[in-house]
Design an enzyme around this catalytic site. Structure first.
Site, PDB file in Angstrom:
ATOM      1  N   HIS A 109     -67.213  55.032  21.999  1.00 43.63           N
ATOM      2  CA  HIS A 109     -67.211  54.702  20.575  1.00 43.63           C
ATOM      3  C   HIS A 109     -67.017  55.944  19.711  1.00 43.63           C
ATOM      4  O   HIS A 109     -66.370  55.893  18.661  1.00 43.63           O
ATOM      5  CB  HIS A 109     -68.529  54.007  20.212  1.00 43.63           C
ATOM      6  CG  HIS A 109     -68.546  53.398  18.847  1.00 43.63           C
ATOM      7  ND1 HIS A 109     -67.963  52.195  18.558  1.00 43.63           N
ATOM      8  CD2 HIS A 109     -69.068  53.850  17.681  1.00 43.63           C
ATOM      9  CE1 HIS A 109     -68.130  51.918  17.276  1.00 43.63           C
ATOM     10  NE2 HIS A 109     -68.798  52.904  16.721  1.00 43.63           N
ATOM     11  N   HIS A 141     -68.023  46.071  14.511  1.00 40.06           N
ATOM     12  CA  HIS A 141     -69.458  45.981  14.772  1.00 40.06           C
ATOM     13  C   HIS A 141     -69.682  44.763  15.656  1.00 40.06           C
ATOM     14  O   HIS A 141     -70.453  43.867  15.345  1.00 40.06           O
ATOM     15  CB  HIS A 141     -70.253  45.902  13.464  1.00 40.06           C
ATOM     16  CG  HIS A 141     -71.386  46.875  13.422  1.00 40.06           C
ATOM     17  ND1 HIS A 141     -72.633  46.583  12.948  1.00 40.06           N
ATOM     18  CD2 HIS A 141     -71.468  48.171  13.832  1.00 40.06           C
ATOM     19  CE1 HIS A 141     -73.418  47.638  13.044  1.00 40.06           C
ATOM     20  NE2 HIS A 141     -72.730  48.613  13.579  1.00 40.06           N
TER      21      HIS A 141
END
Length: 733
Positions: free
Chosen positions: A44, A90
């Protein structure tokens, strides 16, 4: 605590990576240092599997002020105005805790925008859920929409557009992609690069808690059957505090106090401090006893890895601290001098008068692993022999089924929960081809859209990548804007699998080809890997957010038909491509076959011709032809304009089903006044544009040839049915 193989594995660090860490720092890391590496080296934050291919994307144009590498991208929209925008995922947090996962996704992307000096003026979202009949889908949909609305509505920024899609590949791994757009003066843009030695490092915003610890690492791993046990890694948002933080930051930005500023997003204090120091080729020293904490006895490990929301890290010019503190105190926010910049090029952490971590900044940033993963070329879905005679389906039945399907139905239930008019500058609300937001106090605006086409990418990733960029381009063209640039959120499964990595590589290739040809650069974005659960991956889902400039809002277009008796023209050639179409998927339950091909020359040529017609005030309404083909595009124009149409199909060797439901690309449906027909025809012919005059508008009824007739009010009912039926008595509550 002694570091053992189990602890290393729990931190998502591979054996070869752990060896590299030891070589880089010349020792075995302690637990805090291992946690910091876990945060900075996960997928990420480090983009270790994707960086090689992201570098191939075009990122520059005359209007690009800042491309990838900052908190968000920046483009020039004239008059000393600039737009700052970005989209991020998300996904994992929203599956585990849908309300807070979606809410903090909105909060995080807003901070990326206002940390660069922009006042946010709009948010959008792209949300994907599993099969509507899956036991989790309804609750996830409800929670995510409530979370997006709850955060955006409370902070007072309009949610102006987006998309909602359903597919069984998202059953155990939904997607929540949030986009934010902000307005700034070109000479007041702020960056995250640290500069100068012995400059104060300031923590501002909310206090640090234990929520969100290992959030970034959790987003860089597959889910297993115990996914819901990861609830503690989901951050908790407070939009009211974010509003205070926004105003305090913008107030401080009025003078020259700030050297650099960075949002504490994924990996919290760790990533913000490391990124700032790395960009400035400096070191940074932090006293963790100075961190404002909301929970007792927090450890250095917890403080550095917490992803508590509504926090920023600033580097101020020495001597400006007192004035800055007054501003943040006025807004009831924490302000703490936690450290300083150094020339050591190390991250040094102190706690209780002891040095608890010392790591070279380069080991966490530029020396992070970069993989050239093996990948397999995708098996492109081939045309198959049709087992059913689709031509026996009545046009009326086919259209009704598509308009009433989850993916093609009106999404009012969703966007009516969002405040899309707050701030008073929303000119075109959700439901059109693109949202349009006025630049406050001026007669110019920006068009904004978000698009994805996962089933096209699954069938052929290169073509699908091209298509989703072109769809964004068409949506911006259709409202009368000049497309400027895009941001992307690339959602895929596990990159360690050759098939998934192949989907990613080929999709990026398709995006790159389209962006290059259309002069439509990528200025920001996000890669979200490991979107799978128990070995089942999502369909490859690149989400593209696009920005366009409307220099004169008087020339803005909408898709709703304007008057009775006007002329309807299809721009672009219709070949009748039905594979991967809504007709085959929704009506025939046929999911095989290739997506429609993309001709980039036609895409650009047709789009520029539409622009020319709009600028010459020769068009009443415009709608791009995409999912569902001509018949669905026309129905949507009729529904939004409350006007009917009478269509006569041309005999051009294409069956009516193929002509009406085919999803050939690069096409638009336009409405023009009858007395402008010759002028329009001349412009189109002069520019080598293929077009067909297919009929005229009329009152109340949509007619096609002699065998199809339906009231526009009935089309509206079909299109509004699905969500009302899905939520039943709770619809609108």
């Amino acid at each position: 605590m002694k570091i053992n193989p189990e602890i290393i594995t729990k931190h998502g660090i591979k054996t070869n990576e752990y060896k590299k860490i030891i070589n880089l720092i010349g020792k075995e890391p302690n637990l805090l240092e291992l946690g910091i590496f876990s945060a900075m080296w996960n997928e990420h934050c480090s983009y270790k599997s994707s960086k090689k291919y992201l570098k191939t994307l075009p990122t520059k144009s005359e209007r690009v002020i800042q491309g990838p590498g900052e908190n968000a991208g920046v483009v020039d929209i004239d008059d000393n105005d600039a737009i700052i925008f970005k989209i991020e995922s998300h996904n994992h947090p929203s599956f585990i805790e849908p309300y807070q996962g979606a809410a903090t996704g909105v909060g995080g992307i807003l901070r990326d925008v206002f940390t660069m000096g922009a006042r946010p003026i709009a948010t959008l979202n792209s949300i994907h859920f599993g099969n509507p009949n899956h036991p989790k889908t309804k609750n996830l949909l409800n929670g995510v929409v409530s979370g997006i609305g709850g955060y955006g509505n409370c902070i007072g920024i309009p949610t102006v557009g987006g998309e909602v899609k359903f597919d069984s590949s998202y059953n155990e791994n939904i997607l929540v992609n949030a986009m934010a757009v902000g307005l700034v003066k070109k000479d007041k843009i702020f960056y995250s690069k640290a500069q100068g030695v012995n400059q104060p490092v300031i923590y501002v915003g909310s206090k640090t808690g234990r929520d969100g610890i290992h959030g970034a690492s959790m987003a860089s791993a597959e889910f297993d059957k115990n996914a819901e046990d990861k609830r503690p890694t989901v951050q908790v948002g407070d939009p009211f505090t974010e509003k205070l933080l926004l105003e305090a930051c913008l107030e401080l930005m009025q003078d020259d106090s700030i050297i650099s500023i960075q949002d504490m997003g994924a990996a919290g204090l760790t990533s913000s401090s490391v990124e700032m120091a790395s960009k400035g080729n400096l070191g940074i020293e932090i006293n963790l006893n100075k961190i404002p904490c909301r929970e007792e006895k927090m450890t250095p490990y917890e403080m550095m890895l917490s992803e508590s929301q509504e926090r920023m890290l600033l580097i101020l010019k020495s001597g400006k601290e007192e004035n800055a503190k007054k501003i943040f105190s006025k807004w009831c926010l924490d302000f703490s001098i936690i450290g300083k910049t150094t020339n050591s090029k190390n991250l040094v952490l102190n706690f209780n008068d002891e040095e608890v971590a010392k790591l070279p900044i380069s080991s966490l940033s530029t020396e992070a692993p970069m993989y050239d993963r093996k990948w397999k070329k995708s098996v492109v879905s081939k045309k198959i022999t049709l087992l059913k005679n689709y031509r026996s389906v009545k046009l009326y039945d086919g259209l009704k089924k598509i308009l009433g399907s989850p993916n093609n139905s009106k999404k009012n239930w969703v966007w009516e929960q969002y405040d899309h008019t707050v701030m008073g500058d929303t000119i075109q609300k959700p439901g059109g081809d693109s949202a349009v937001v006025r630049i406050h106090g001026k007669n110019k605006g920006i068009a904004i859209t978000v698009d994805s086409a996962a089933h096209y990418c699954l069938a052929n990733p290169v073509t699908g990548g091209k298509q989703v960029v072109c769809e964004t381009w068409r949506n911006l063209i259709s409202v009368g804007s000049l497309p400027i640039a895009i941001t992307n959120c690339l959602n895929f499964g596990n990159p360690e699998k050759e098939k998934i990595m192949g989907q990613f590589v080929e999709t990026v290739d398709g995006i790159s080809q389209a962006c290059n040809y259309l002069d439509f650069p990528v200025v920001s974005g996000n890669v979200s890997f490991y979107n799978e659960t128990q070995n089942k991956a999502i369909s490859p889902t690149p989400t593209i957010g696009g920005i366009g400039l409307i220099k004169n809002l008087d020339l803005m277009m909408t898709k709703d038909l304007k008057e009775v008796g006007s002329c309807l023209i299809v721009i672009g050639k219709t070949l009748g491509h039905l594979y991967q179409s809504e007709f085959f998927r929704e009506v025939m339950n046929l999911y095989e076959g290739p997506p429609p091909e993309i001709n980039l020359f036609n895409e650009k040529n047709n789009g520029l011709a539409i622009q020319k017609l709009i600028l010459n005030k020769l068009v009443n309404s415009v709608h791009d032809i995409s999912a569902g083909g001509i018949i669905v595009a026309l129905s949507e124009m009729c529904i939004s304009g409350k006007i009917g149409a009478k269509i006569k199909l041309l005999q051009n060797n294409i069956d009516s089903h193929e002509y009406l439901f085919g999803e050939d690309q690069s096409r638009y449906l336009i409405e023009i006044k009858e007395n402008n027909k010759d002028k329009v025809s001349n412009i189109l012919q002069k520019n080598g544009i293929y077009f067909e005059v297919i009929g005229k508008t009329q009152k109340e009824i949509l007619e096609i040839n002699k065998d199809f007739s339906v009231k526009v009010s009935d089309l509206d009912k079909f299109n509004s049915f699905w969500f009302k039926n899905y939520f039943g008595e709770n619809y609108g509550n």
